[in-house]
Design a protein around this motif. Sequence first.
Motif, PDB file in Angstrom:
ATOM      1  N   ILE A   1      12.050  -4.446 -10.727  1.00  0.00           N
ATOM      2  CA  ILE A   1      11.812  -3.973  -9.369  1.00  0.00           C
ATOM      3  C   ILE A   1      12.042  -2.536  -9.492  1.00  0.00           C
ATOM      4  N   ILE A   2      10.945  -1.590  -9.182  1.00  0.00           N
ATOM      5  CA  ILE A   2      11.250  -0.212  -9.578  1.00  0.00           C
ATOM      6  C   ILE A   2      11.296   0.471  -7.979  1.00  0.00           C
ATOM      7  N   PRO A   3      12.241   1.047  -7.681  1.00  0.00           N
ATOM      8  CA  PRO A   3      12.457   1.930  -6.656  1.00  0.00           C
ATOM      9  C   PRO A   3      11.242   2.922  -6.634  1.00  0.00           C
ATOM     10  N   ALA A   4      10.621   2.906  -5.412  1.00  0.00           N
ATOM     11  CA  ALA A   4       9.500   3.755  -5.243  1.00  0.00           C
ATOM     12  C   ALA A   4       9.394   4.846  -3.991  1.00  0.00           C
ATOM     13  N   ASP A   5      10.555   5.096  -3.628  1.00  0.00           N
ATOM     14  CA  ASP A   5      10.483   6.191  -2.620  1.00  0.00           C
ATOM     15  C   ASP A   5      10.469   7.286  -3.042  1.00  0.00           C
ATOM     16  N   HIS A   6      10.693   7.464  -4.492  1.00  0.00           N
ATOM     17  CA  HIS A   6      10.615   8.865  -5.099  1.00  0.00           C
ATOM     18  C   HIS A   6       9.835   8.683  -6.391  1.00  0.00           C
ATOM     19  N   LYS A   7       8.575   9.254  -6.145  1.00  0.00           N
ATOM     20  CA  LYS A   7       7.703   8.948  -7.258  1.00  0.00           C
ATOM     21  C   LYS A   7       8.108   9.371  -8.677  1.00  0.00           C
ATOM     22  N   TRP A   8       8.829  10.496  -8.749  1.00  0.00           N
ATOM     23  CA  TRP A   8       9.217  10.799 -10.347  1.00  0.00           C
ATOM     24  C   TRP A   8      10.001   9.928 -10.466  1.00  0.00           C
ATOM     25  N   PHE A   9      10.961   9.211  -9.756  1.00  0.00           N
ATOM     26  CA  PHE A   9      11.834   8.272 -10.345  1.00  0.00           C
ATOM     27  C   PHE A   9      11.049   6.889 -10.804  1.00  0.00           C
ATOM     28  N   THR A  10       9.989   6.441 -10.020  1.00  0.00           N
ATOM     29  CA  THR A  10       9.110   5.595 -10.221  1.00  0.00           C
ATOM     30  C   THR A  10       8.374   5.628 -11.646  1.00  0.00           C
ATOM     31  N   ARG A  11       7.783   6.829 -11.854  1.00  0.00           N
ATOM     32  CA  ARG A  11       7.362   7.133 -13.301  1.00  0.00           C
ATOM     33  C   ARG A  11       8.353   7.033 -14.528  1.00  0.00           C
ATOM     34  N   LEU A  12       9.608   7.545 -14.318  1.00  0.00           N
ATOM     35  CA  LEU A  12      10.668   7.448 -15.234  1.00  0.00           C
ATOM     36  C   LEU A  12      10.954   6.039 -15.378  1.00  0.00           C
ATOM     37  N   ALA A  13      11.029   5.269 -14.765  1.00  0.00           N
ATOM     38  CA  ALA A  13      11.762   3.865 -14.816  1.00  0.00           C
ATOM     39  C   ALA A  13      10.681   3.073 -15.505  1.00  0.00           C
ATOM     40  N   VAL A  14       9.353   3.331 -14.882  1.00  0.00           N
ATOM     41  CA  VAL A  14       8.211   2.530 -15.608  1.00  0.00           C
ATOM     42  C   VAL A  14       8.133   2.909 -17.165  1.00  0.00           C
ATOM     43  N   VAL A  15       8.022   4.097 -17.301  1.00  0.00           N
ATOM     44  CA  VAL A  15       7.741   4.650 -18.617  1.00  0.00           C
ATOM     45  C   VAL A  15       8.919   4.296 -19.611  1.00  0.00           C
ATOM     46  N   SER A  16      10.207   4.214 -19.068  1.00  0.00           N
ATOM     47  CA  SER A  16      11.407   3.704 -20.012  1.00  0.00           C
ATOM     48  C   SER A  16      11.085   2.291 -20.279  1.00  0.00           C
ATOM     49  N   VAL A  17      10.769   1.428 -19.208  1.00  0.00           N
ATOM     50  CA  VAL A  17      10.694   0.005 -19.376  1.00  0.00           C
ATOM     51  C   VAL A  17       9.547  -0.403 -20.457  1.00  0.00           C
TER      52      VAL A  17
ATOM     53  N   ASP B   1       0.846  -1.026  -0.052  1.00  0.00           N
ATOM     54  CA  ASP B   1       0.161   0.037  -0.090  1.00  0.00           C
ATOM     55  C   ASP B   1       1.040   1.335  -0.040  1.00  0.00           C
ATOM     56  N   ALA B   2       0.368   2.247  -0.667  1.00  0.00           N
ATOM     57  CA  ALA B   2       1.030   3.655  -0.548  1.00  0.00           C
ATOM     58  C   ALA B   2       2.221   3.693  -1.442  1.00  0.00           C
ATOM     59  N   ALA B   3       2.679   2.557  -2.239  1.00  0.00           N
ATOM     60  CA  ALA B   3       3.816   2.478  -3.173  1.00  0.00           C
ATOM     61  C   ALA B   3       3.707   3.463  -4.272  1.00  0.00           C
ATOM     62  N   GLY B   4       2.293   3.695  -4.584  1.00  0.00           N
ATOM     63  CA  GLY B   4       2.152   4.627  -5.893  1.00  0.00           C
ATOM     64  C   GLY B   4       1.823   4.035  -7.181  1.00  0.00           C
ATOM     65  N   LYS B   5       0.981   2.819  -6.891  1.00  0.00           N
ATOM     66  CA  LYS B   5       0.542   2.075  -8.073  1.00  0.00           C
ATOM     67  C   LYS B   5      -0.426   3.096  -9.089  1.00  0.00           C
ATOM     68  N   ASP B   6      -1.375   3.593  -8.195  1.00  0.00           N
ATOM     69  CA  ASP B   6      -2.545   4.303  -8.820  1.00  0.00           C
ATOM     70  C   ASP B   6      -1.977   5.727  -9.526  1.00  0.00           C
ATOM     71  N   SER B   7      -1.055   6.159  -8.701  1.00  0.00           N
ATOM     72  CA  SER B   7      -0.480   7.489  -9.355  1.00  0.00           C
ATOM     73  C   SER B   7       0.626   7.427 -10.528  1.00  0.00           C
ATOM     74  N   THR B   8       1.026   6.108 -10.516  1.00  0.00           N
ATOM     75  CA  THR B   8       2.036   5.832 -11.593  1.00  0.00           C
ATOM     76  C   THR B   8       1.192   5.509 -12.996  1.00  0.00           C
ATOM     77  N   ILE B   9       0.164   4.761 -12.696  1.00  0.00           N
ATOM     78  CA  ILE B   9      -0.656   4.631 -13.922  1.00  0.00           C
ATOM     79  C   ILE B   9      -1.304   5.610 -14.481  1.00  0.00           C
ATOM     80  N   LYS B  10      -1.716   6.622 -13.375  1.00  0.00           N
ATOM     81  CA  LYS B  10      -2.403   7.840 -13.951  1.00  0.00           C
ATOM     82  C   LYS B  10      -1.316   8.533 -14.821  1.00  0.00           C
ATOM     83  N   HIS B  11      -0.215   8.806 -14.323  1.00  0.00           N
ATOM     84  CA  HIS B  11       0.924   9.643 -14.733  1.00  0.00           C
ATOM     85  C   HIS B  11       1.430   8.940 -16.301  1.00  0.00           C
ATOM     86  N   VAL B  12       1.626   7.930 -16.012  1.00  0.00           N
ATOM     87  CA  VAL B  12       2.389   7.091 -17.046  1.00  0.00           C
ATOM     88  C   VAL B  12       1.581   7.091 -18.192  1.00  0.00           C
ATOM     89  N   MET B  13       0.347   6.808 -18.069  1.00  0.00           N
ATOM     90  CA  MET B  13      -0.539   6.620 -19.006  1.00  0.00           C
ATOM     91  C   MET B  13      -1.379   7.900 -19.684  1.00  0.00           C
TER      92      MET B  13
END
Length: 309
Positions: free
Chosen positions: A241-257, A70-82
């Motif tokens: 395994i996406i580092p998720a303590d910094h949301k901006w980095f999560t987004r960058l890593a996910v969109v790149s993959v 919980d609170a790792a940022g799944k929802d906000s990552t989906i929202k931003h990356v998509m």
Amino acid sequence: MDNLLASLIVPPGKKIDLRNDYDPGHIGHFMSKEDAEDAIAAGIRLLSLQQDKLYAQDTYALLIIFQAMDAAGKDSTIKHVMSGVNPQGVQVTSFKVPSVEELNHDYLWRNYIALPRRGDIGIFNRSYYEEVLVVRVHPEYLARQHIPPELNDRNLWNRRFDEINHFEKYLTDNGIIVLKFFLYVSKEEQKRRFLQRVEEPDKNWKFSAADIHERAFFEDYMEAYEDMFNHTSTANAPWYIIPADHKWFTRLAVVSVIHRALDKLQLEYPKVTTEEKDALLKAKADMENESDGPGSTRKKEKKGGRKKA
Ligand code: AMP
Ligand code: MG
């Protein structure tokens, strides 16, 4: 970027140690959110162009799985990356505690019917992986699954890993690309985000007492995750395994993959044959020569043309 992505993947066939090999606070060579903003925006733009071709080509499908605490940022990552993609070609499915109906089926059933069509992107916000995570941490969930007693033994988890691997092999053999992301948040950062959810009224809705209950099992979850990675990161469907303590980095890593996975498909708009091209040109000529029928908004000219005054 390639080195970064290589460091996020769980190497198939190798055993990883989640705590020692991966860092939730990792931010690559970036210094700050501002430093990464252009790269994130460019990634989102590229993804939008790729999705357009994926959709037009109607051949491959992309399944993106998100798992996390919980609170790792799944929802906000989906929202931003998509945020740049055409909603017509994307379906997001959130998997919650299974319903009575769902519990009356095998565990893949509800996932199977949510798979993306060719040309589409399907996002699983949680997935069948909960079956070796929450169900493993809380065996009382298993008790509700109507499993025949002779099959409910110590080998059940290893069998599920095998079943999932076979299932994903089947998907990739059928042109469905499978990307699996674990958003790795630290226990400390989870606490900080939980506290925010309590303190900020607009975030209260995101928080429930059940979240605190699950937090007490954080270490058990990490063990279940580690075992899951070590059994289900395969060459055709590896885990990231996406580092998720910094949301901006999560987004960058996910969109790149995602971008790199689509790039490998060498997507192109469908090419038309010479005959189809001729038919298009004929249709164009026909439209240009259309006589004005009923409903035409063009002003009718008198026979012989309008005379100048
Ligand atoms: P949320 O994603 O916060 O809305 O919560 C959904 C909840 O459903 C989480 O606590 C999940 O662990 C739980 N859940 C999802 N899939 C399953 C499953 N297959 N069995 C039991 N619980 C599940
Ligand atoms: Mg929740």
